[in-house]
Design a protein around this motif. Structure first.
Motif, PDB file in Angstrom:
ATOM      1  N   LEU A 176     -25.322  90.355 -14.568  1.00  0.00           N
ATOM      2  CA  LEU A 176     -24.059  91.404 -14.575  1.00  0.00           C
ATOM      3  C   LEU A 176     -24.636  92.733 -15.076  1.00  0.00           C
ATOM      4  CD1 LEU A 176     -21.304  89.323 -16.103  1.00  0.00           C
ATOM      5  CD2 LEU A 176     -21.900  89.613 -13.496  1.00  0.00           C
ATOM      6  N   ALA A 177     -24.083  93.644 -14.207  1.00  0.00           N
ATOM      7  CA  ALA A 177     -24.544  95.012 -14.552  1.00  0.00           C
ATOM      8  C   ALA A 177     -23.672  95.281 -15.832  1.00  0.00           C
ATOM      9  CB  ALA A 177     -24.095  96.030 -13.532  1.00  0.00           C
ATOM     10  N   PRO A 178     -24.525  96.010 -16.921  1.00  0.00           N
ATOM     11  CA  PRO A 178     -23.570  96.368 -18.164  1.00  0.00           C
ATOM     12  C   PRO A 178     -22.314  97.057 -17.937  1.00  0.00           C
ATOM     13  CG  PRO A 178     -26.043  96.772 -18.240  1.00  0.00           C
ATOM     14  CD  PRO A 178     -25.721  96.429 -16.993  1.00  0.00           C
ATOM     15  N   ARG A 179     -21.408  96.613 -18.637  1.00  0.00           N
ATOM     16  CA  ARG A 179     -20.212  97.043 -18.388  1.00  0.00           C
ATOM     17  C   ARG A 179     -20.086  98.716 -18.771  1.00  0.00           C
ATOM     18  NH1 ARG A 179     -15.099  94.671 -18.730  1.00  0.00           N
ATOM     19  NH2 ARG A 179     -15.227  92.523 -18.478  1.00  0.00           N
ATOM     20  N   ALA A 180     -21.169  99.277 -19.416  1.00  0.00           N
ATOM     21  CA  ALA A 180     -21.141 100.784 -19.779  1.00  0.00           C
ATOM     22  C   ALA A 180     -21.476 101.628 -18.474  1.00  0.00           C
ATOM     23  CB  ALA A 180     -22.145 100.909 -20.897  1.00  0.00           C
ATOM     24  N   LEU A 181     -22.110 101.008 -17.513  1.00  0.00           N
ATOM     25  CA  LEU A 181     -22.429 101.663 -16.536  1.00  0.00           C
ATOM     26  C   LEU A 181     -21.497 101.847 -15.393  1.00  0.00           C
ATOM     27  CD1 LEU A 181     -25.824  99.699 -15.122  1.00  0.00           C
ATOM     28  CD2 LEU A 181     -25.637 101.825 -16.541  1.00  0.00           C
ATOM     29  N   PRO A 182     -21.336 103.169 -14.972  1.00  0.00           N
ATOM     30  CA  PRO A 182     -20.446 103.426 -13.701  1.00  0.00           C
ATOM     31  C   PRO A 182     -20.490 102.428 -12.648  1.00  0.00           C
ATOM     32  CG  PRO A 182     -21.574 105.458 -14.544  1.00  0.00           C
ATOM     33  CD  PRO A 182     -22.306 104.254 -15.075  1.00  0.00           C
ATOM     34  N   GLY A 183     -19.228 101.884 -12.434  1.00  0.00           N
ATOM     35  CA  GLY A 183     -19.325 101.092 -11.300  1.00  0.00           C
ATOM     36  C   GLY A 183     -19.571  99.620 -11.611  1.00  0.00           C
ATOM     37  N   ALA A 184     -19.636  99.460 -12.893  1.00  0.00           N
ATOM     38  CA  ALA A 184     -20.059  97.969 -13.227  1.00  0.00           C
ATOM     39  C   ALA A 184     -18.792  97.022 -13.185  1.00  0.00           C
ATOM     40  CB  ALA A 184     -20.550  97.727 -14.749  1.00  0.00           C
ATOM     41  N   VAL A 185     -17.556  97.715 -13.180  1.00  0.00           N
ATOM     42  CA  VAL A 185     -16.164  96.881 -13.114  1.00  0.00           C
ATOM     43  C   VAL A 185     -15.841  97.430 -11.994  1.00  0.00           C
ATOM     44  CG1 VAL A 185     -13.998  96.330 -14.200  1.00  0.00           C
ATOM     45  CG2 VAL A 185     -16.156  96.359 -15.771  1.00  0.00           C
ATOM     46  N   ILE A 208     -25.965  96.640  -7.710  1.00  0.00           N
ATOM     47  CA  ILE A 208     -25.235  98.271  -8.161  1.00  0.00           C
ATOM     48  C   ILE A 208     -26.182  99.234  -7.688  1.00  0.00           C
ATOM     49  CG2 ILE A 208     -26.367  98.185 -10.555  1.00  0.00           C
ATOM     50  CD1 ILE A 208     -23.513  99.276 -11.582  1.00  0.00           C
ATOM     51  N   ASP A 209     -27.245  98.760  -7.449  1.00  0.00           N
ATOM     52  CA  ASP A 209     -28.431  99.995  -7.021  1.00  0.00           C
ATOM     53  C   ASP A 209     -28.577  99.809  -5.666  1.00  0.00           C
ATOM     54  OD1 ASP A 209     -29.513  97.400  -7.345  1.00  0.00           O
ATOM     55  OD2 ASP A 209     -31.318  98.127  -8.658  1.00  0.00           O
ATOM     56  N   GLY A 210     -27.913  98.920  -4.744  1.00  0.00           N
ATOM     57  CA  GLY A 210     -28.016  98.919  -3.372  1.00  0.00           C
ATOM     58  C   GLY A 210     -28.697  97.718  -2.834  1.00  0.00           C
ATOM     59  N   GLU A 211     -29.435  96.930  -3.846  1.00  0.00           N
ATOM     60  CA  GLU A 211     -30.415  95.906  -3.096  1.00  0.00           C
ATOM     61  C   GLU A 211     -29.566  94.705  -2.680  1.00  0.00           C
ATOM     62  OE1 GLU A 211     -33.734  95.016  -4.945  1.00  0.00           O
ATOM     63  OE2 GLU A 211     -34.357  96.724  -5.753  1.00  0.00           O
ATOM     64  N   THR A 212     -29.821  93.832  -1.968  1.00  0.00           N
ATOM     65  CA  THR A 212     -29.194  92.604  -1.298  1.00  0.00           C
ATOM     66  C   THR A 212     -29.918  91.405  -2.051  1.00  0.00           C
ATOM     67  OG1 THR A 212     -28.388  93.741   0.621  1.00  0.00           O
ATOM     68  CG2 THR A 212     -28.328  91.176   0.524  1.00  0.00           C
ATOM     69  N   ILE A 213     -29.026  90.686  -2.807  1.00  0.00           N
ATOM     70  CA  ILE A 213     -29.659  89.407  -3.309  1.00  0.00           C
ATOM     71  C   ILE A 213     -28.765  88.260  -2.893  1.00  0.00           C
ATOM     72  CG2 ILE A 213     -30.643  90.649  -5.322  1.00  0.00           C
ATOM     73  CD1 ILE A 213     -28.224  89.501  -6.683  1.00  0.00           C
ATOM     74  N   ASP A 214     -29.490  87.121  -2.907  1.00  0.00           N
ATOM     75  CA  ASP A 214     -28.873  85.637  -2.420  1.00  0.00           C
ATOM     76  C   ASP A 214     -27.793  85.406  -3.608  1.00  0.00           C
ATOM     77  OD1 ASP A 214     -30.222  85.542  -0.095  1.00  0.00           O
ATOM     78  OD2 ASP A 214     -31.583  84.246  -0.911  1.00  0.00           O
ATOM     79  N   MET A 215     -26.688  84.821  -3.131  1.00  0.00           N
ATOM     80  CA  MET A 215     -25.668  84.364  -4.174  1.00  0.00           C
ATOM     81  C   MET A 215     -24.948  83.160  -3.908  1.00  0.00           C
ATOM     82  SD  MET A 215     -24.589  85.348  -7.464  1.00  0.00           S
ATOM     83  CE  MET A 215     -25.301  86.982  -7.403  1.00  0.00           C
ATOM     84  N   PRO A 216     -25.654  82.026  -3.962  1.00  0.00           N
ATOM     85  CA  PRO A 216     -25.126  80.811  -3.588  1.00  0.00           C
ATOM     86  C   PRO A 216     -23.910  80.394  -4.851  1.00  0.00           C
ATOM     87  CG  PRO A 216     -27.169  80.209  -4.300  1.00  0.00           C
ATOM     88  CD  PRO A 216     -27.029  81.746  -4.510  1.00  0.00           C
ATOM     89  N   VAL A 217     -22.756  79.965  -4.284  1.00  0.00           N
ATOM     90  CA  VAL A 217     -21.657  79.910  -5.401  1.00  0.00           C
ATOM     91  C   VAL A 217     -20.841  78.647  -5.084  1.00  0.00           C
ATOM     92  CG1 VAL A 217     -21.551  82.403  -6.091  1.00  0.00           C
ATOM     93  CG2 VAL A 217     -20.021  81.436  -4.191  1.00  0.00           C
ATOM     94  N   HIS A 218     -20.123  78.474  -6.237  1.00  0.00           N
ATOM     95  CA  HIS A 218     -19.102  77.237  -6.172  1.00  0.00           C
ATOM     96  C   HIS A 218     -17.774  77.757  -6.573  1.00  0.00           C
ATOM     97  CE1 HIS A 218     -23.001  75.081  -6.969  1.00  0.00           C
ATOM     98  NE2 HIS A 218     -22.504  74.202  -5.872  1.00  0.00           N
ATOM     99  N   SER A 219     -17.674  78.552  -7.303  1.00  0.00           N
ATOM    100  CA  SER A 219     -16.566  79.188  -8.022  1.00  0.00           C
ATOM    101  C   SER A 219     -16.379  80.765  -8.036  1.00  0.00           C
ATOM    102  CB  SER A 219     -16.308  78.615  -9.315  1.00  0.00           C
ATOM    103  OG  SER A 219     -15.065  78.917 -10.008  1.00  0.00           O
ATOM    104  N   ILE A 220     -15.115  81.095  -7.648  1.00  0.00           N
ATOM    105  CA  ILE A 220     -14.919  82.818  -7.733  1.00  0.00           C
ATOM    106  C   ILE A 220     -13.988  83.149  -9.252  1.00  0.00           C
ATOM    107  CG2 ILE A 220     -14.076  84.670  -6.738  1.00  0.00           C
ATOM    108  CD1 ILE A 220     -16.346  83.373  -4.864  1.00  0.00           C
ATOM    109  N   LEU A 221     -14.632  83.966  -9.765  1.00  0.00           N
ATOM    110  CA  LEU A 221     -13.770  84.247 -10.939  1.00  0.00           C
ATOM    111  C   LEU A 221     -12.948  85.534 -11.049  1.00  0.00           C
ATOM    112  CD1 LEU A 221     -13.526  83.993 -14.116  1.00  0.00           C
ATOM    113  CD2 LEU A 221     -15.255  85.708 -14.528  1.00  0.00           C
ATOM    114  N   VAL A 222     -11.610  85.072 -11.339  1.00  0.00           N
ATOM    115  CA  VAL A 222     -10.974  86.473 -11.356  1.00  0.00           C
ATOM    116  C   VAL A 222     -10.519  86.951 -12.984  1.00  0.00           C
ATOM    117  CG1 VAL A 222      -8.504  87.344 -10.937  1.00  0.00           C
ATOM    118  CG2 VAL A 222      -9.654  85.661  -9.435  1.00  0.00           C
ATOM    119  N   HIS A 223     -10.892  88.109 -13.300  1.00  0.00           N
ATOM    120  CA  HIS A 223     -10.795  88.266 -14.802  1.00  0.00           C
ATOM    121  C   HIS A 223      -9.255  88.409 -14.982  1.00  0.00           C
ATOM    122  CE1 HIS A 223     -15.143  89.443 -15.415  1.00  0.00           C
ATOM    123  NE2 HIS A 223     -14.749  88.781 -16.263  1.00  0.00           N
TER     124      HIS A 223
END
Length: 254
Positions: A176-185, A208-223
C-alpha cells in the motif's frame, strides 16, 4: 468469479463509534472485527459478532498494535515473541464472543501499522503466523498478493485469501502507498469503481506512480471509516453484479 466483500467493523470505544456497522453489515460477506487494541471493547465486540451472525457474515480478527490513541496506525517496537503473544491475546478475546454465539473465527486481517509491517517484514509476518498456527491452523490470512505475510503463511502450511483495498493506492512493489502521500487514499467513488472494474476485467491495478501490476484477489475491502462507506459498498456490489460475479463469503471460496 466468486468474490467476497469485507469491511473493518467494531471500530468504536464505549459511546464512540467510527462507522455505521448496522448499515454496512448487510452489504458485506466477511467482517474484520477490532479486538480491543486499536478500537473495540467487550460490549462492542459482542454486538458486532452478533450482528455478523444475524447477517450471515464470516468473522475475522482485525488484530493490531496496542494503540487506541493512534488508531493502530503507529508502529510500536516489539520483538517477535511480543507480537506473537499480543496477537494470540486478541484472537482469544474475539474467540470468546464467537463461541457463545456458535461461530468461529474464519480469517485474520492485521490492521494498520501491524498489517503494513507484516506485509513487508518477514520476522513480523512469521510472528503473526506462529500465533495463528498455535491458536487454530484452519484460520486463513487476508493478505496483499506477494506479501511477506503470504509467503510466511504458505511456508508454515497455512492458507491465504488475497485482498484488494478498493480505496487505497498501491506502490509498484504491491504494498500500500503510505497514507501521507497525496492520492494514497482514493475518495472519489467513480475512481474507486474504475479501478475495481479494471481489476475484474484485466486482473491488474495501476499503481500510484502509473505502473501496472498483477493483482489476483479473492476479496474486496471497503474501509468502514471512509465517508459514504455504505453507499460505496452498494456501488461495489452493483459493479460485481454487473460483471456476473458471485458475491460469497471467504469460507465458501475454499
Amino acid at each position: 468469479m466468486r468474490i467476497d466483500i469485507n469491511a473493518d467493523l467494531g471500530e468504536g470505544f464505549g459511546p464512540y463509534s467510527i462507522a455505521d456497522d448496522e448499515a454496512l453489515m448487510p452489504l458485506i460477506t466477511s467482517a474484520n472485527i477490532a479486538c480491543g487494541y486499536h478500537a473495540g471493547d467487550p460490549v462492542i465486540m459482542d454486538r458486532t459478532v452478533r450482528l455478523a451472525q444475524e447477517n450471515g457474515v464470516d468473522l475475522g480478527a482485525h488484530v493490531s498494535f496496542p494503540d487506541r490513541m493512534g488508531f493502530g496506525r503507529r508502529v510500536i517496537q516489539m520483538d517477535a515473541t511480543e507480537i506473537e503473544k499480543h496477537v494470540l491475546y486478541q484472537l482469544g478475546a474475539l474467540d470468546a464472543f464467537a463461541r457463545v454465539t456458535g461461530q468461529r473465527i474464519r480469517h485474520v486481517n492485521p490492521h494498520g501499522a501491524l498489517g503494513n509491517l507484516a506485509s513487508a517484514d518477514a520476522k513480523t509476518a512469521e510472528a503473526l503466523v506462529t500465533a495463528v498456527r498455535q491458536f487454530d491452523p484452519e484460520i486463513r490470512f487476508l493478505v496483499l498478493p506477494g506479501s511477506a505475510l503470504e509467503e510466511a503463511a504458505n511456508a508454515a502450511g497455512l492458507s491465504c485469501w488475497r485482498l484488494f483495498l478498493a480505496d487505497r493506492a498501491y506502490a509498484k512493489d504491491g504494498q500500500l502507498a503510505p497514507r501521507a502521500l497525496p492520492g494514497a487514499v482514493i475518495k472519489d467513488e467513480a475512481a474507486v469503481l474504475a479501478r475495481l472494474l479494471k481489476l475484474l476485467r484485466d486482473g491488474v491495478v495501476v499503481t500510484i506512480d502509473g505502473e501496472t501490476i498483477d493483482m489476483p484477489v479473492h476479496s474486496i475491502l471497503v474501509h468502514s471509516d471512509t465517508p459514504g462507506a455504505a453507499a460505496l459498498a452498494h456501488a461495489i456490489r452493483k459493479a460485481l453484479d454487473d460483471v456476473g460475479a458471485a458475491i460469497v463469503p471467504l469460507s465458501k471460496q475454499a
